[in-house]
Scaffold this motif. Structure first.
Motif, PDB file in Angstrom:
ATOM      1  N   LEU A 135       0.822  -1.191   0.113  1.00 44.60           N
ATOM      2  CA  LEU A 135       0.003   0.053   0.080  1.00 44.60           C
ATOM      3  C   LEU A 135       0.758   1.351   0.093  1.00 44.60           C
ATOM      4  O   LEU A 135       0.475   2.188  -0.474  1.00 44.60           O
ATOM      5  CB  LEU A 135      -0.988  -0.051   0.990  1.00 44.60           C
ATOM      6  N   ASP A 136       2.039   1.277   0.644  1.00 46.17           N
ATOM      7  CA  ASP A 136       3.030   2.151   0.648  1.00 46.17           C
ATOM      8  C   ASP A 136       3.485   2.574  -0.726  1.00 46.17           C
ATOM      9  O   ASP A 136       3.503   3.948  -1.255  1.00 46.17           O
ATOM     10  CB  ASP A 136       4.146   2.069   1.370  1.00 46.17           C
ATOM     11  N   ARG A 139       0.638   4.355  -2.594  1.00 44.27           N
ATOM     12  CA  ARG A 139       1.044   5.810  -2.417  1.00 44.27           C
ATOM     13  C   ARG A 139       1.960   6.623  -2.999  1.00 44.27           C
ATOM     14  O   ARG A 139       1.654   7.599  -3.481  1.00 44.27           O
ATOM     15  CB  ARG A 139       1.194   5.907  -0.772  1.00 44.27           C
ATOM     16  N   GLU A 140       3.041   5.782  -3.126  1.00 45.84           N
ATOM     17  CA  GLU A 140       4.433   6.565  -3.770  1.00 45.84           C
ATOM     18  C   GLU A 140       3.912   6.754  -5.297  1.00 45.84           C
ATOM     19  O   GLU A 140       4.294   7.649  -5.895  1.00 45.84           O
ATOM     20  CB  GLU A 140       5.313   5.462  -3.632  1.00 45.84           C
ATOM     21  N   ALA A 142       0.726   7.184  -6.433  1.00 47.22           N
ATOM     22  CA  ALA A 142      -0.099   8.268  -6.598  1.00 47.22           C
ATOM     23  C   ALA A 142       0.460   9.608  -6.383  1.00 47.22           C
ATOM     24  O   ALA A 142       0.243  10.453  -7.333  1.00 47.22           O
ATOM     25  CB  ALA A 142      -1.152   7.926  -5.527  1.00 47.22           C
ATOM     26  N   THR A 143       1.335   9.570  -5.697  1.00 48.56           N
ATOM     27  CA  THR A 143       2.282  11.009  -5.563  1.00 48.56           C
ATOM     28  C   THR A 143       2.864  11.362  -6.509  1.00 48.56           C
ATOM     29  O   THR A 143       2.839  12.339  -7.159  1.00 48.56           O
ATOM     30  CB  THR A 143       3.221  10.906  -4.292  1.00 48.56           C
TER      31      THR A 143
END
Length: 153
Positions: A135-136, A139-140, A142-143
């Motif tokens: 999940l991290d 997020r990476e 998406a950023t």
């Protein structure tokens, strides 16, 4: 949990006016010589039932594109053997280019985008498709995608 490319990397805005070019949400033709379909590279998210998807474009041969178009609205089309194709979407979050990775395009039932299977190489995208991401990492991605699209505005 997904990112999608609007068009293949080779698409230019002026092609929209050309008679021998087409860009729809699912198919693309450039100068009646290059043929593309949109599909999904799906990556399992480790520790969940979720899947992260890249909406990508893959080039197909003329014959395979014609076959895909002929079967577009035909029930049972998912029984087709996969088609070979080259990835024609450059995904901005990988250290090496994703353009021209070898793929196999698996047709799915009507209303579902094809599944794009990368050939098993050591490219980070192919490794992620095989092994999953955290999940991290989602997020990476998406950023990175958000910052990439902000710069294009």
């Amino acid at each position: 949990m997904n990112y999608t490319a609007h068009a293949p990397a080779v698409w230019e805005p002026e092609f929209a006016e050309a008679d021998n070019c087409l860009l729809s949400s699912d198919q693309c033709v450039v100068h009646a010589q290059h043929y593309f379909v949109k599909g999904l590279i799906e990556i399992p998210v480790i520790g969940s039932d979720e899947v992260f998807s890249w909406g990508v474009w893959v080039s197909l041969s003329r014959d395979n594109f014609s076959r895909t178009a002929d079967l577009w609205d035909r029930p049972g089309r998912e029984a087709e053997d996969p088609y070979f194709g080259w990835l024609t979407t450059d995904l901005p979050v990988y250290p090496t280019a994703t353009l021209n990775l070898r793929t196999h395009v698996h047709t799915r039932p009507i209303g579902e985008r094809p599944y794009v299977e990368l050939e098993p190489t050591d490219h980070p995208l192919a490794v992620e498709q095989r092994t999953g991401i955290t999940l991290d990492r989602v997020r990476e991605i998406a950023t990175a995608v958000f910052h990439s699209s902000s710069k294009e505005r």
